[in-house]
Enzyme design. Sequence first.
Site, mmCIF file in Angstrom:
data_model
loop_
_atom_site.group_PDB
_atom_site.id
_atom_site.type_symbol
_atom_site.label_atom_id
_atom_site.label_comp_id
_atom_site.label_asym_id
_atom_site.label_seq_id
_atom_site.Cartn_x
_atom_site.Cartn_y
_atom_site.Cartn_z
ATOM 1 N N GLU A 125 -27.789 51.664 -28.783
ATOM 2 C CA GLU A 125 -27.378 50.760 -29.855
ATOM 3 C C GLU A 125 -28.228 49.485 -29.835
ATOM 4 O OE1 GLU A 125 -25.215 51.799 -32.004
ATOM 5 O OE2 GLU A 125 -24.829 53.596 -30.829
ATOM 6 N N TYR A 156 -35.224 57.742 -30.586
ATOM 7 C CA TYR A 156 -34.431 58.703 -31.365
ATOM 8 C C TYR A 156 -35.240 59.944 -31.734
ATOM 9 C CZ TYR A 156 -30.406 55.603 -31.951
ATOM 10 O OH TYR A 156 -29.310 54.844 -31.731
ATOM 11 N N VAL A 192 -28.334 58.103 -47.406
ATOM 12 C CA VAL A 192 -27.024 58.404 -46.823
ATOM 13 C C VAL A 192 -26.558 57.152 -46.113
ATOM 14 C CG1 VAL A 192 -25.744 59.807 -45.157
ATOM 15 C CG2 VAL A 192 -27.589 60.840 -46.492
ATOM 16 N N ASN A 195 -21.910 53.050 -43.514
ATOM 17 C CA ASN A 195 -21.418 51.722 -43.175
ATOM 18 C C ASN A 195 -22.075 50.722 -44.129
ATOM 19 O OD1 ASN A 195 -20.695 49.353 -41.825
ATOM 20 N ND2 ASN A 195 -22.218 49.649 -40.200
ATOM 21 N N ARG A 202 -30.377 45.708 -45.910
ATOM 22 C CA ARG A 202 -30.639 46.971 -46.589
ATOM 23 C C ARG A 202 -29.797 47.126 -47.852
ATOM 24 N NH1 ARG A 202 -27.846 51.644 -42.793
ATOM 25 N NH2 ARG A 202 -25.707 50.945 -43.051
ATOM 26 N N ASN A 246 -29.514 49.723 -40.157
ATOM 27 C CA ASN A 246 -28.450 48.736 -40.395
ATOM 28 C C ASN A 246 -28.663 47.471 -39.563
ATOM 29 O OD1 ASN A 246 -27.747 49.631 -37.884
ATOM 30 N ND2 ASN A 246 -25.942 50.761 -38.539
ATOM 31 N N TYR A 252 -36.023 49.561 -32.874
ATOM 32 C CA TYR A 252 -34.808 50.263 -33.321
ATOM 33 C C TYR A 252 -35.118 51.078 -34.576
ATOM 34 C CZ TYR A 252 -29.919 51.187 -34.363
ATOM 35 O OH TYR A 252 -28.722 51.816 -34.619
ATOM 36 N N GLU A 255 -32.416 58.025 -36.189
ATOM 37 C CA GLU A 255 -32.464 59.356 -36.794
ATOM 38 C C GLU A 255 -32.594 59.280 -38.316
ATOM 39 O OE1 GLU A 255 -29.680 57.939 -35.760
ATOM 40 O OE2 GLU A 255 -28.485 58.008 -37.591
#
Length: 361
Positions: A125, A156, A192, A195, A202, A246, A252, A255
Amino acid sequence: MKPRRAYILWLALCLLALLSLYQYVYLQNINLPKWRGSNSHHRGRLRNVSILLWHWPFRRAYPLQGDVCLNMYSIPHCFITDDRSLFDQADVVVFHHHELQISSQKLPLHLPRPPSQKWVWLSLEPPAVNRDLTKINHLFNLTMSYRRDADIPMPYGRMVPRPQRIDPHGEKKPLHSFVVPWENHTCLASWVVSNFKRHHRRSHVYLELRKHIPINVYGAANKKRLATDQLLPTVGRCHFYLAFENSVSRDYITEKLWRNSFQAANVPVVLGPPRSNYEAFVPRDSFIHVDDFGSAKELGSFLKRLAANRTHYESYFRWREKYDVHVPSDWRERLCHICKRYNELPPFKVYHDLHGWAKKE
Ligand SMILES: *[C@@H]1O[C@H](CO)[C@@H](O)[C@H](O)[C@H]1NC(C)=O
Ligand SMILES: *[C@@H]1O[C@H](CO)[C@@H](O)[C@H](O)[C@H]1NC(C)=O
Ligand SMILES: *[C@@H]1O[C@H](CO)[C@@H](O)[C@H](O)[C@H]1NC(C)=O
Ligand SMILES: *[C@@H]1O[C@H](CO)[C@@H](O)[C@H](O)[C@H]1NC(C)=O
């Protein structure tokens, strides 16, 4: 004795003392910081490495019967277990941070800890999600994270060389060529999102961009949840995928890029760390970066032009001649991967300021 002689004798004694100290340290294999290079090769990979996972991330367990690392990932001499009674035999104990943070799991601080055992702090995370870690300072020896500066970097996904063959003209060609699914692309862009928060950068970019191009939105936020087996075929039908992170943080890259875009064979439009950071992981011509454009309008018209020009669009797939994409299948693969790194790991290390490390943007 003449002062000169005494001096030489004294010097010789010192030298002898130093030598024997060195030998003692070396023979005892006391884990002093590495002088240079690594002497770990002596210990070799023939030694079995045992890894204990203290609790499964997000409470989802996977079967561990048989020699999982060898059978599933061709990694020998590497044994993973979730049996806590093997604590005192484990070379490595892995703790996933989320459960510690929500206090559903605790560290076994009451157990005597073998001196050479390494505790691994595992989290995929970003810093913003990790809360106060000062309580667990001074306890961990290693970090495992998507970050490149972790002891065990676990991105990832990653690019792997595509198997090549030599053609009759002596040139390297991919063994199996990749076909751009141009004809299969019947929509412009998809996203997709589970959240949706208005304050995310974004969300702002999406709300602006949709004024200029059509975007198919899926996920919990839109009450159009996709079944797992429907995800790739659905987002694979569009030319572009909005791989918007996010949390905007160094390294970071999730996927959203590796699976929803690269595995689905569309072209990613990324929002996250700067372009230069993406280029540390993927070829520069494999993605479109939101920051390359002055406005959502400019980005929108670029995407429309690109989707109308097959030659130009297909140039975003050129890297596939050299690379394949690899996404770890599940936590077992990530755990087995620790063994691949084992000999390069620092023999002795303590994270006295894990909080500072984990919160570093
Ligand atoms: C490693 O483990 C395997 C399987 O348990 C065992 O057969 C082998 O003897 C072990 N090797 C060493 C060097 O301990
Ligand atoms: C296009 O879609 C069809 C049907 O889903 C599939 O069989 C085919 O492999 C796809 N073409 C490419 C180039 O991916
Ligand atoms: C399509 O893209 C190619 C390569 O970028 C470019 O050379 C060509 O002029 C473009 N064609 C049109 C019709 O815009
Ligand atoms: C691991 O960290 C602990 C501190 O909690 C320390 O006592 C121990 O010596 C360290 N071990 C290794 C192998 O680095």
